[in-house]
Design an enzyme around this catalytic site. Structure first.
Site, PDB file in Angstrom:
ATOM      1  N   HIS A   1       0.836  -1.202   0.000  1.00  0.00           N
ATOM      2  CA  HIS A   1       0.000   0.000   0.000  1.00  0.00           C
ATOM      3  C   HIS A   1       0.871   1.252   0.000  1.00  0.00           C
ATOM      4  CE1 HIS A   1      -3.362   2.677   1.107  1.00  0.00           C
ATOM      5  NE2 HIS A   1      -2.469   3.255   1.897  1.00  0.00           N
ATOM      6  N   GLU A   2       1.897   1.267   0.841  1.00  0.00           N
ATOM      7  CA  GLU A   2       2.783   2.424   0.884  1.00  0.00           C
ATOM      8  C   GLU A   2       3.550   2.556  -0.430  1.00  0.00           C
ATOM      9  OE1 GLU A   2       2.254   4.494   3.087  1.00  0.00           O
ATOM     10  OE2 GLU A   2       1.056   3.167   4.366  1.00  0.00           O
TER      11      GLU A   2
ATOM     12  N   HIS B   1       3.238   9.008  -6.625  1.00  0.00           N
ATOM     13  CA  HIS B   1       4.153  10.151  -6.676  1.00  0.00           C
ATOM     14  C   HIS B   1       4.994  10.114  -7.944  1.00  0.00           C
ATOM     15  CE1 HIS B   1       7.588  12.596  -4.626  1.00  0.00           C
ATOM     16  NE2 HIS B   1       6.810  13.355  -5.349  1.00  0.00           N
TER      17      HIS B   1
ATOM     18  N   HIS C   1       1.624   4.521  -2.857  1.00  0.00           N
ATOM     19  CA  HIS C   1       1.798   5.977  -2.775  1.00  0.00           C
ATOM     20  C   HIS C   1       3.057   6.417  -3.513  1.00  0.00           C
ATOM     21  CE1 HIS C   1      -1.569   6.670  -0.196  1.00  0.00           C
ATOM     22  NE2 HIS C   1      -1.083   5.972   0.808  1.00  0.00           N
TER      23      HIS C   1
END
Length: 236
Positions: free
Chosen positions: A105-106, A113, A109
């Site tokens: 999940h991270e 980005h 991100h």
């Protein structure tokens, strides 16, 4: 004065705050119980959260993001300003399905980005003003109330607080999209089997509920402030 005392301590709009608090508590209980369940299920790959994150980043063509170990429970996050992916104690060295799901999940991100995902860019830009809104909005409103229901100050306070609420709302598509990317990458890169991906999806869905609850609580708090102070009427 007696009426003012009564309305201050028995204001029915407190119910909105209570509803928001209950939603947040239930969401936190759900994510903790779901994470605890799947943190006991080891992945067949044997990869830890840190290893899974490293592999996802490499397969996604991202080589400028560092992976760091941070203390705490469920404190995992991606810092776009420093390009650092931080994984908590329970995720960094764990080979559970839950740990791999959170790490992925991270990474979602980080991919957002890297690809210039607009909602993430907008949320990042909102961080400074949202921080101001979260700690200054209500004090400004209260100051306006103390100064004879100064409507200019009260309206400024409401708008400032609304920026913090906007941040919570913008967070929703960012988090849901990151989870969607995580599940897709875990499947496409062959890091989890289909049945393992199902458990991972439950962990990420439970985590998403915390953001929904936080946004709902913020909206309810804003609604309460508008009902109390936004009518433009002077209270005796």
């Amino acid at each position: 004065m007696r009426y003012g005392y009564y309305s201050y301590y028995y204001d029915p709009t407190y119910l909105l705050v209570l509803i928001g608090a209950v939603l947040c508590i239930l969401a936190q209980l759900r994510v903790k119980s779901t994470y605890k369940k799947y943190s006991r299920v080891r992945s067949r790959s044997g990869m830890t959260g840190a290893q899974a994150a490293q592999r996802i980043l490499q397969l996604s063509g991202i080589y400028d993001v560092r992976i760091e170990h941070v203390s705490g429970e469920l404190t995992d996050h991606y810092d776009p300003s420093k390009k650092v992916l931080r994984l908590s104690n329970a995720v960094y060295g764990s080979d559970s399905i839950a740990a791999i799901g959170v790490a992925a999940h991270e990474c979602g991100h980080a991919v957002q980005h890297n690809k210039g995902y607009a909602p993430l860019t907008f949320r990042t830009a909102l961080v400074p003003v949202a921080n101001i809104g979260s700690w200054a909005g209500i004090p400004i409103i209260l100051l306006g109330a103390v100064l004879g229901m100064n409507q200019m100050l009260i309206q400024i306070g409401i708008w400032v607080f609304a920026l913090a609420v906007l941040f919570q709302i913008v967070t929703l598509p960012v988090e849901f999209n990151a989870s969607g990317r995580a599940l897709a990458m875990l499947g496409n890169y062959g890091m989890l089997a289909q049945d393992e991906t199902s458990g991972c999806r439950k962990v990420l869905s439970a985590a998403a509920l915390t953001y929904v609850a936080a946004a709902a609580a913020a909206i309810l708090q804003l609604l309460r402030l508008i009902l109390l102070f936004g009518g433009g009427r002077r209270r005796d």
